[in-house]
Each structure stands twice: as structure tokens, then as C-alpha cells.
Design a protein around this motif. Structure first.
Motif, PDB file in Angstrom:
ATOM      1  N   ALA A 250     -22.061 -11.186  46.131  1.00 54.93           N
ATOM      2  CA  ALA A 250     -21.361  -9.936  45.847  1.00 54.93           C
ATOM      3  C   ALA A 250     -19.881 -10.241  45.638  1.00 54.93           C
ATOM      4  CB  ALA A 250     -21.539  -8.955  47.005  1.00 54.93           C
ATOM      5  N   THR A 251     -19.250  -9.463  44.775  1.00 51.86           N
ATOM      6  CA  THR A 251     -17.816  -9.635  44.537  1.00 51.86           C
ATOM      7  C   THR A 251     -17.082  -8.353  44.893  1.00 51.86           C
ATOM      8  OG1 THR A 251     -18.048  -8.972  42.214  1.00 51.86           O
ATOM      9  CG2 THR A 251     -18.183 -11.319  42.707  1.00 51.86           C
ATOM     10  N   LEU A 252     -15.901  -8.515  45.464  1.00 54.01           N
ATOM     11  CA  LEU A 252     -15.105  -7.376  45.922  1.00 54.01           C
ATOM     12  C   LEU A 252     -13.681  -7.531  45.392  1.00 54.01           C
ATOM     13  CD1 LEU A 252     -16.233  -7.653  49.648  1.00 54.01           C
ATOM     14  CD2 LEU A 252     -17.241  -6.163  47.901  1.00 54.01           C
ATOM     15  N   GLU A 253     -13.083  -6.411  44.976  1.00 57.18           N
ATOM     16  CA  GLU A 253     -11.715  -6.447  44.483  1.00 57.18           C
ATOM     17  C   GLU A 253     -10.730  -6.405  45.640  1.00 57.18           C
ATOM     18  OE1 GLU A 253     -11.074  -3.367  41.664  1.00 57.18           O
ATOM     19  OE2 GLU A 253     -12.432  -4.217  40.170  1.00 57.18           O
ATOM     20  N   LEU A 254      -9.660  -7.174  45.492  1.00 54.36           N
ATOM     21  CA  LEU A 254      -8.614  -7.193  46.502  1.00 54.36           C
ATOM     22  C   LEU A 254      -7.584  -6.105  46.240  1.00 54.36           C
ATOM     23  CD1 LEU A 254      -7.985 -11.017  46.888  1.00 54.36           C
ATOM     24  CD2 LEU A 254      -8.401  -9.455  48.787  1.00 54.36           C
ATOM     25  N   SER A 255      -6.989  -5.605  47.297  1.00 56.74           N
ATOM     26  CA  SER A 255      -5.905  -4.635  47.179  1.00 56.74           C
ATOM     27  C   SER A 255      -4.750  -5.081  48.088  1.00 56.74           C
ATOM     28  CB  SER A 255      -6.383  -3.232  47.578  1.00 56.74           C
ATOM     29  OG  SER A 255      -5.332  -2.295  47.468  1.00 56.74           O
ATOM     30  N   PRO A 256      -3.600  -5.441  47.489  1.00 50.44           N
ATOM     31  CA  PRO A 256      -3.307  -5.500  46.051  1.00 50.44           C
ATOM     32  C   PRO A 256      -4.019  -6.685  45.397  1.00 50.44           C
ATOM     33  CG  PRO A 256      -1.475  -6.353  47.316  1.00 50.44           C
ATOM     34  CD  PRO A 256      -2.434  -5.808  48.315  1.00 50.44           C
ATOM     35  N   PRO A 257      -4.189  -6.637  44.082  1.00 54.15           N
ATOM     36  CA  PRO A 257      -4.939  -7.693  43.389  1.00 54.15           C
ATOM     37  C   PRO A 257      -4.180  -9.022  43.346  1.00 54.15           C
ATOM     38  CG  PRO A 257      -4.007  -6.142  41.820  1.00 54.15           C
ATOM     39  CD  PRO A 257      -3.755  -5.575  43.174  1.00 54.15           C
ATOM     40  N   ILE A 258      -4.935 -10.099  43.227  1.00 52.45           N
ATOM     41  CA  ILE A 258      -4.380 -11.435  43.007  1.00 52.45           C
ATOM     42  C   ILE A 258      -4.783 -11.865  41.605  1.00 52.45           C
ATOM     43  CG2 ILE A 258      -4.506 -13.858  43.688  1.00 52.45           C
ATOM     44  CD1 ILE A 258      -4.958 -13.003  46.523  1.00 52.45           C
ATOM     45  N   VAL A 259      -3.832 -12.356  40.854  1.00 51.61           N
ATOM     46  CA  VAL A 259      -4.087 -12.726  39.456  1.00 51.61           C
ATOM     47  C   VAL A 259      -3.513 -14.114  39.188  1.00 51.61           C
ATOM     48  CG1 VAL A 259      -3.633 -12.131  37.046  1.00 51.61           C
ATOM     49  CG2 VAL A 259      -4.052 -10.322  38.694  1.00 51.61           C
ATOM     50  N   ARG A 260      -4.241 -14.930  38.457  1.00 48.45           N
ATOM     51  CA  ARG A 260      -3.715 -16.216  37.991  1.00 48.45           C
ATOM     52  C   ARG A 260      -3.544 -16.154  36.479  1.00 48.45           C
ATOM     53  NH1 ARG A 260      -8.594 -20.738  37.356  1.00 48.45           N
ATOM     54  NH2 ARG A 260      -9.990 -19.405  36.132  1.00 48.45           N
ATOM     55  N   THR A 261      -2.659 -16.976  35.948  1.00 51.97           N
ATOM     56  CA  THR A 261      -2.458 -17.069  34.500  1.00 51.97           C
ATOM     57  C   THR A 261      -3.081 -18.359  33.992  1.00 51.97           C
ATOM     58  OG1 THR A 261      -0.379 -15.840  34.630  1.00 51.97           O
ATOM     59  CG2 THR A 261      -0.754 -17.125  32.643  1.00 51.97           C
ATOM     60  N   ILE A 262      -3.851 -18.264  32.927  1.00 54.94           N
ATOM     61  CA  ILE A 262      -4.414 -19.445  32.279  1.00 54.94           C
ATOM     62  C   ILE A 262      -3.542 -19.767  31.077  1.00 54.94           C
ATOM     63  CG2 ILE A 262      -6.422 -20.444  31.121  1.00 54.94           C
ATOM     64  CD1 ILE A 262      -8.164 -18.472  32.680  1.00 54.94           C
ATOM     65  N   SER A 263      -3.039 -20.985  31.023  1.00 55.22           N
ATOM     66  CA  SER A 263      -2.143 -21.396  29.942  1.00 55.22           C
ATOM     67  C   SER A 263      -2.587 -22.732  29.353  1.00 55.22           C
ATOM     68  CB  SER A 263      -0.707 -21.544  30.460  1.00 55.22           C
ATOM     69  OG  SER A 263      -0.189 -20.328  30.916  1.00 55.22           O
ATOM     70  N   LEU A 264      -2.129 -22.995  28.133  1.00 56.52           N
ATOM     71  CA  LEU A 264      -2.237 -24.324  27.542  1.00 56.52           C
ATOM     72  C   LEU A 264      -0.988 -25.099  27.911  1.00 56.52           C
ATOM     73  CD1 LEU A 264      -3.555 -23.708  23.904  1.00 56.52           C
ATOM     74  CD2 LEU A 264      -4.814 -24.660  25.840  1.00 56.52           C
ATOM     75  N   ALA A 265      -1.135 -26.380  28.215  1.00 55.04           N
ATOM     76  CA  ALA A 265       0.013 -27.229  28.525  1.00 55.04           C
ATOM     77  C   ALA A 265      -0.038 -28.486  27.673  1.00 55.04           C
ATOM     78  CB  ALA A 265       0.022 -27.593  30.006  1.00 55.04           C
ATOM     79  N   PHE A 266       1.141 -28.983  27.288  1.00 53.49           N
ATOM     80  CA  PHE A 266       1.232 -30.172  26.427  1.00 53.49           C
ATOM     81  C   PHE A 266       2.640 -30.736  26.540  1.00 53.49           C
ATOM     82  CE2 PHE A 266       2.029 -26.236  24.268  1.00 53.49           C
ATOM     83  CZ  PHE A 266       3.204 -26.439  23.555  1.00 53.49           C
ATOM     84  N   LYS A 267       2.822 -31.966  26.039  1.00 54.50           N
ATOM     85  CA  LYS A 267       4.153 -32.578  26.076  1.00 54.50           C
ATOM     86  C   LYS A 267       4.960 -32.203  24.836  1.00 54.50           C
ATOM     87  CE  LYS A 267       3.018 -36.899  26.753  1.00 54.50           C
ATOM     88  NZ  LYS A 267       3.164 -38.353  26.984  1.00 54.50           N
ATOM     89  N   ASN A 268       4.453 -32.577  23.688  1.00 54.04           N
ATOM     90  CA  ASN A 268       5.167 -32.332  22.424  1.00 54.04           C
ATOM     91  C   ASN A 268       4.138 -32.078  21.335  1.00 54.04           C
ATOM     92  OD1 ASN A 268       6.694 -32.296  20.104  1.00 54.04           O
ATOM     93  ND2 ASN A 268       7.875 -34.131  20.592  1.00 54.04           N
ATOM     94  N   LYS A 269       4.002 -30.837  20.940  1.00 46.38           N
ATOM     95  CA  LYS A 269       2.962 -30.475  19.981  1.00 46.38           C
ATOM     96  C   LYS A 269       3.149 -31.174  18.643  1.00 46.38           C
ATOM     97  CE  LYS A 269       0.641 -26.450  17.971  1.00 46.38           C
ATOM     98  NZ  LYS A 269       0.679 -24.980  17.797  1.00 46.38           N
ATOM     99  N   LYS A 270       4.395 -31.451  18.269  1.00 37.98           N
ATOM    100  CA  LYS A 270       4.670 -32.027  16.952  1.00 37.98           C
ATOM    101  C   LYS A 270       4.055 -33.412  16.769  1.00 37.98           C
ATOM    102  CE  LYS A 270       9.013 -29.542  16.133  1.00 37.98           C
ATOM    103  NZ  LYS A 270      10.482 -29.678  15.925  1.00 37.98           N
ATOM    104  N   VAL A 271       3.915 -34.160  17.849  1.00 38.53           N
ATOM    105  CA  VAL A 271       3.394 -35.525  17.733  1.00 38.53           C
ATOM    106  C   VAL A 271       1.908 -35.618  18.071  1.00 38.53           C
ATOM    107  CG1 VAL A 271       5.651 -36.498  18.238  1.00 38.53           C
ATOM    108  CG2 VAL A 271       4.033 -36.166  20.108  1.00 38.53           C
ATOM    109  N   LEU A 272       1.274 -34.486  18.372  1.00 39.23           N
ATOM    110  CA  LEU A 272      -0.163 -34.506  18.658  1.00 39.23           C
ATOM    111  C   LEU A 272      -0.957 -34.767  17.383  1.00 39.23           C
ATOM    112  CD1 LEU A 272      -0.667 -31.496  21.107  1.00 39.23           C
ATOM    113  CD2 LEU A 272      -0.612 -33.929  21.653  1.00 39.23           C
ATOM    114  N   PRO A 273      -2.163 -35.336  17.506  1.00 41.06           N
ATOM    115  CA  PRO A 273      -3.035 -35.466  16.338  1.00 41.06           C
ATOM    116  C   PRO A 273      -3.262 -34.106  15.687  1.00 41.06           C
ATOM    117  CG  PRO A 273      -3.920 -36.690  18.208  1.00 41.06           C
ATOM    118  CD  PRO A 273      -2.766 -35.887  18.732  1.00 41.06           C
TER     119      PRO A 273
END
Length: 291
Positions: A250-273
């Protein structure tokens, strides 16, 4: 550069013989490459024993630099292949289970419909280890939580926010409560998802000066859900991973809610394949906050 490749493959396989087989050389040729590298560095790199291959103390010191040369050369080769066209690209991604099980299968399928010959390497980990893989060049980019300290040196693109939910067994007394707070959880046996240096739930417990009763520390979300189903405790997990849960929980919502952010991470996009740059844009188009 073959001697650096041989060194890395021996480390990966723990064997001169296996390294030779995977690289398509004879064992004698691999040994000659390592001797040449040892002569270049004026030291001994490997110790052999009945237990296998281990690095010498000098090799441990040289290791970050050998990795850097190896990965830089691999990037150079990728750039050369890029000139031959996007179709031959390899996309190396650092990812955690909720993204790899929910987002990536459809993303890869749809991207390969456009570019059938592109190949993927997925390196599973948590925020800290994924950030390290990006920094050392083992992967081109990765999915992270930008709040993790290890990510601070990298560039990030926020994608989506993912709510964290309390997960309990189906007959747990907490299922009778309309609202759940962190204070309601402190006396419960808590199963902690190991997320490296950053644990989003623990950070929120700390902010409220609360201390959860951590009984287990587990690396895999699905193992935690199985343990909860068996009544071993409760946890707080991302909604994204729970959405495809095969377990009776079972899943239950928290009050107040907890949220995480999903992001992309990289060093330097210009030199990536080029294939990785295209796939990053593809991801942002699909899951970016403005989409």
C-alpha cells in the motif's frame, strides 16, 4: 593506446587470459603491452597470486591518470566514428532503477526507430556513483538528483519532479490514517534505500529533527518492496518506481509532501558524441518540464 586498453580490461576481468580473449589478442601480446606500459611508467603495475590479479600501490596512484588517458582516447575514437555518421554511435548512460525501468525502455525503442544502428550501454547506480561515472568519462551523461553534493560540479537539466510516497504492507495500521506525517513513521522499522551520499527522506527527517528507526539499508527498490510485502518494515520510495510495482503493498501520501527532482547531468555537452547529444535532446523533448 592498446596498452592502456589492455590495462583497463585486465582490471575489469581480473585476468590476463580473459582480457586477451575479450580484446582479441594472445595472452603473450597482452603481457607485452603491460610490460611496455610498466617500462613507460618505470614501475610494476600488477601482482599475480593464487587469488588472482591485484594492483600494486604504484598502480593505484597511476590509476586515475591511466583512466583519464583511456577515456579520452575512447572519446577521440567516438568523435572519429561520429564523422562517419550518427548511425554508428554508442550512447553510455548512468541511470538508477526507477528511470531505467520506466523511462528508458520506451525512449530507447523510439530513438532506435529513427537510428537503428545506435547502441546503448546502461550503467546502473545511485546519485553519487552516477556523478562519479560522468566525471571520469565512463558514461556520457546520467540521471541524477541535482541536490546531491557529488553533482554540484556538473551541468544539469531538470526534467520532472517525482513525489515520494510511504510504502507499507497492505494490512498495516497506518493505512487507516487519512494523513501521514514523518512523525508517524519514527517508531516503525524503516528500510532505507541507499542513494549514495544523499537520501531525500533522511534529509526531510533531519529537517524536522526526527530520527527514523533504520533497520535495513538496501540498494534495490524492488527488494525493499518485497521486504515490505513480507512485513519487515516500511519505507519512503519514489512514486515513479512504485507505479510498476508487482508487489502487494500500500502507498500513502505524506503531509507535507516530499518531492525529488530528476535531472540529466553531464560535463560538457559540446564534446559529447553526436548520438548522445541527440538522445539527450530526445529525453528533454519527452520529459522536460516544458513538455
Amino acid at each position: 593506446m592498446n596498452r592502456y586498453q589492455a590495462f583497463m580490461k585486465i582490471m575489469e576481468t581480473g585476468s590476463f587470459t580473459k582480457a586477451a580473449e575479450e580484446l582479441g589478442y594472445t595472452q603473450s601480446a597482452i603481457s607485452q603491452m603491460i610490460r611496455a606500459l610498466e617500462e613507460e611508467l618505470s614501475t610494476v603495475l600488477f601482482l599475480r597470486s593464487r587469488k588472482g590479479i591485484t594492483l600494486t600501490p604504484d598502480a593505484e596512484e597511476f590509476l586515475p591518470y591511466i583512466k583519464a588517458v583511456h577515456y579520452s582516447y575512447r572519446e577521440l575514437e567516438e568523435k572519429r566514428r561520429e564523422m562517419q555518421g550518427l548511425q554508428k554511435g554508442i550512447i553510455r548512460i548512468g541511470t538508477f532503477s526507477s528511470v531505467s525501468s520506466n523511462w528508458l525502455p520506451d525512449l530507447i525503442r523510439d530513438f532506435k526507430a529513427r537510428y537503428p544502428s545506435v547502441r546503448f550501454e546502461l550503467h546502473q547506480g545511485e546519485y553519487t556513483s552516477i556523478a562519479q561515472l560522468i566525471k571520469e568519462g565512463s558514461v556520457d551523461f546520467g540521471f541524477v538528483n541535482p541536490d546531491a553534493q557529488a553533482v554540484s560540479e556538473l551541468k544539469t537539466i531538470p526534467l520532472q519532479q517525482d513525489e515520494m510516497l510511504v510504502v507499507v504492507s497492505q494490512n498495516h495500521p497506518l493505512t487507516c490514517k487519512e494523513k501521514i506525517s514523518l512523525r508517524d513513521l519514527v517508531d516503525e522499522a524503516y528500510i532505507l534505500l541507499d542513494e549514495g551520499q544523499l537520501s531525500v527522506p533522511l534529509e526531510f527527517f533531519k529537517r524536522e529533527n526526527l530520527h527514523p528507526n533504520v533497520q535495513y539499508r538496501v540498494h534495490d527498490d524492488y527488494t525493499i518492496m518485497s521486504m515490505i510485502e513480507s512485513g519487515l518494515g516500511i519505507s519512503i520510495l519514489p512514486k515513479l518506481i512504485i507505479s510498476r510495482s508487482p508487489y502487494c503493498i500500500a502507498t500513502l501520501e505524506l503531509s507535507p509532501p516530499i518531492v525529488r527532482t530528476i535531472s540529466l547531468a553531464f560535463k560538457n555537452k559540446k564534446v559529447l558524441p553526436i548520438a548522445s547529444r541527440y538522445f539527450m535532446d530526445f529525453i528533454v523533448e519527452r520529459y522536460g518540464r516544458t513538455s
